[in-house]
Write an enzyme that holds these catalytic residues in place. Structure first.
Site, PDB file in Angstrom:
ATOM      1  N   ILE A 120       0.862  -1.187   0.000  1.00 25.26           N
ATOM      2  CA  ILE A 120       0.000   0.000   0.000  1.00 25.26           C
ATOM      3  C   ILE A 120       0.896   1.235   0.000  1.00 25.26           C
ATOM      4  O   ILE A 120       1.684   1.441   0.930  1.00 25.26           O
ATOM      5  CB  ILE A 120      -0.935   0.041   1.220  1.00 25.26           C
ATOM      6  CG1 ILE A 120      -1.801  -1.212   1.283  1.00 25.26           C
ATOM      7  CG2 ILE A 120      -1.812   1.286   1.176  1.00 25.26           C
ATOM      8  CD1 ILE A 120      -2.722  -1.266   2.491  1.00 25.26           C
ATOM      9  N   THR A 121       0.782   2.059  -1.022  1.00 20.99           N
ATOM     10  CA  THR A 121       1.553   3.302  -1.047  1.00 20.99           C
ATOM     11  C   THR A 121       0.805   4.359  -0.234  1.00 20.99           C
ATOM     12  O   THR A 121      -0.419   4.346  -0.138  1.00 20.99           O
ATOM     13  CB  THR A 121       1.763   3.805  -2.484  1.00 20.99           C
ATOM     14  OG1 THR A 121       0.498   4.174  -3.054  1.00 20.99           O
ATOM     15  CG2 THR A 121       2.394   2.730  -3.351  1.00 20.99           C
ATOM     16  N   GLY A 122       1.578   5.272   0.352  1.00 21.20           N
ATOM     17  CA  GLY A 122       0.964   6.322   1.163  1.00 21.20           C
ATOM     18  C   GLY A 122       0.265   5.766   2.387  1.00 21.20           C
ATOM     19  O   GLY A 122      -0.805   6.246   2.778  1.00 21.20           O
ATOM     20  N   ALA A 123       0.873   4.775   3.038  1.00 20.50           N
ATOM     21  CA  ALA A 123       0.221   4.086   4.157  1.00 20.50           C
ATOM     22  C   ALA A 123       0.536   4.709   5.511  1.00 20.50           C
ATOM     23  O   ALA A 123       0.192   4.142   6.544  1.00 20.50           O
ATOM     24  CB  ALA A 123       0.631   2.617   4.168  1.00 20.50           C
ATOM     25  N   SER A 125      -0.646   7.603   6.612  1.00 20.37           N
ATOM     26  CA  SER A 125      -1.743   8.441   7.106  1.00 20.37           C
ATOM     27  C   SER A 125      -2.971   8.246   6.227  1.00 20.37           C
ATOM     28  O   SER A 125      -2.909   7.595   5.177  1.00 20.37           O
ATOM     29  CB  SER A 125      -1.338   9.929   7.105  1.00 20.37           C
ATOM     30  OG  SER A 125      -1.069  10.360   5.772  1.00 20.37           O
ATOM     31  N   GLY A 126      -4.076   8.829   6.669  1.00 15.92           N
ATOM     32  CA  GLY A 126      -5.282   8.884   5.852  1.00 15.92           C
ATOM     33  C   GLY A 126      -5.817   7.527   5.419  1.00 15.92           C
ATOM     34  O   GLY A 126      -5.813   6.550   6.172  1.00 15.92           O
ATOM     35  N   TYR A 303      -4.411  17.873 -10.136  1.00 19.90           N
ATOM     36  CA  TYR A 303      -4.796  16.699  -9.345  1.00 19.90           C
ATOM     37  C   TYR A 303      -5.909  15.933 -10.050  1.00 19.90           C
ATOM     38  O   TYR A 303      -5.844  14.698 -10.182  1.00 19.90           O
ATOM     39  CB  TYR A 303      -5.256  17.126  -7.955  1.00 19.90           C
ATOM     40  CG  TYR A 303      -5.895  16.016  -7.156  1.00 19.90           C
ATOM     41  CD1 TYR A 303      -5.117  15.067  -6.494  1.00 19.90           C
ATOM     42  CD2 TYR A 303      -7.282  15.907  -7.075  1.00 19.90           C
ATOM     43  CE1 TYR A 303      -5.698  14.034  -5.776  1.00 19.90           C
ATOM     44  CE2 TYR A 303      -7.878  14.885  -6.359  1.00 19.90           C
ATOM     45  CZ  TYR A 303      -7.092  13.959  -5.711  1.00 19.90           C
ATOM     46  OH  TYR A 303      -7.681  12.930  -5.005  1.00 19.90           O
TER      47      TYR A 303
END
Length: 428
Positions: A120-123, A125-126, A303
């Site tokens: 999981i990338t960006g794991a 936060s959020g 974005y």
């Protein structure tokens, strides 16, 4: 008076040993008969199922009461051999713990599914952290948390209460193609199969007046959200193909803002890739525009454009590789996570008003925890194995196949985005 019968000393010692062993066995037998004849209180009496389980356990460890002593008698003497039953049990237990991840067939003949491994990338936060937590807590997944900041991710995992041993942190900076390639090498050195890849990390700079750029010279939003993930997914495709997991998946997180067939997608500035002239020129802002359509820079639109690229890429993966590899390719919009750190660069007034607006006006608000569970469903649910689908959820939190906008489902544009992206990341 008759003389005493005396035996030779060696024979006397053997006779004494035989008598001692015989007496000990009689004592043990009497004690065991007394124990098994003694009734247990109802609260401690084992059920028939428990007694059957105990029998199975003893059969597994190959240890029983009679194994404690083995007797070897010959015509010339008697020897005793003592077996260390505890060492037998320990060796059997160690073998069970250190078994390979590929699980053997169960007694019923069905294969038991091993623990899955999901990147999981960006794991840190959020949505990424919430998804990692949901998968780790299920006990069925080991999560590889791909993040830029190791210490931040480690603290976040501990604060979220993720079980120890349920995750591994590996450095990844999607703003650098070299970092993406190094990440793939590092993951392969972990010597564990890759079963699912979740492309989740994103950059959102809605208030930026000027573009910022990645290490390779691409506009930041498209460089991280699309190109970095495009290279990562292409590099890991062979690993997914080689996995023996029953359902291998590549998931790219989309967004409602990139779909102009929705109310949110029609809020200006709207996503529009145009004729891709900016992407073809390299998005470097030097002699060419930093926007995909070649227009002037707009952080919010950059974005949204990157999310259109994400959804087009997912469909092109499906068309090119699903039948060949058996991998499920999917995208999703888990709902509006109005409190996520994705909005940290927005103006303070927006961050203040947006959450209550989504909660009480549009009713589209979704917590990070709920959104994480939804993404975890797309990772693991057997009912969500259809490839080439863009998943959404209704007000009852039931998943359904959503429709993409005309541009986000344009087959020809998807092909062009794919080919241009290959050139930019060095795959063509």
């Amino acid at each position: 008076m008759a003389p005493l019968l005396r035996f030779p000393k060696p024979f006397q010692e053997k006779l004494t040993a035989i008598r001692t062993i015989s007496y000990t066995r009689r004592c043990v037998a009497r004690r065991l008969r007394w124990l098994f004849r003694r009734p247990l209180p109802s609260s401690r009496r084992p059920s028939p199922r428990a007694r059957r389980g105990a029998a199975k356990d003893s059969a597994f460890f190959r240890v029983c009461l009679a194994d404690g002593l083995k007797f070897d008698t010959t015509s010339l003497g008697l020897r005793t051999k003592r077996v260390n039953t505890s060492s037998v049990a320990i060796r059997a237990q160690a073998a069970a713990v250190s078994a390979p991840t590929a699980t053997p067939a169960s007694p019923s003949g069905k294969k038991t599914v091993r623990t899955g491994n999901a990147i999981i990338t960006g794991a840190s936060s959020g949505l990424g952290l919430a998804t990692a937590k949901a998968l780790a807590e299920s006990g069925k997944w080991h999560v590889i948390m791909a993040c830029r900041d190791y210490l931040k991710t480690a603290r976040a995992a501990r604060a979220a209460g993720m079980p120890k041993g349920s995750y591994t942190i590996v450095h990844l900076d999607l703003a650098s193609l070299d970092s993406v390639r190094q990440f793939v090498k590092n993951v392969r050195q972990l010597d564990m199969p890759i079963d699912v890849v979740v492309c989740n990390a994103a950059v959102y700079q809605p208030t930026a007046k000027e573009p910022s750029f990645t290490a390779d010279g691409f506009e930041m939003s498209v460089g991280v959200n699309h190109l970095g993930h495009f290279l990562l997914a292409r590099e890991l495709l062979e690993d997914l193909k080689a996995s023996d997991y029953p359902s291998k998946r590549l998931i790219i997180v989309g967004s409602i803002t990139g779909n102009t067939n929705t109310l949110a997608g029609n809020v200006p500035p709207k996503a529009n890739l145009g004729d891709l002239r900016g992407l073809a020129a390299g998005l470097n802002g030097v002699g060419s525009a930093a926007m995909i359509d070649g227009a002037e820079f707009d952080g919010a639109k950059a974005y949204k454009d990157s999310k259109v690229c994400n959804m087009l890429t997912m469909q092109e993966f499906h068309r090119r590789y699903h039948e060949e590899t058996g991998v499920t390719f999917a995208s999703l919009y888990p709902g509006c996570i109005a409190t996520t750190g994705l909005f940290r660069e927005h103006i303070p007034l927006f961050r203040l008003l947006f959450p209550p607006f989504q909660k009480y006006i549009t009713k589209g608000y979704v917590s990070e925890e709920e959104a994480g569970k939804r993404l975890a469903q797309v990772v693991s649910e057997p009912s969500l194995t259809k490839s080439g689908v863009y998943w959404s959820w209704n007000k009852n939190s039931a998943s359904f196949e959503n429709q993409l906008s005309e541009e986000a489902s344009d087959t020809e544009k998807a092909r062009k985005v794919w080919e241009l992206s290959e050139k930019l990341v060095g795959l063509a």
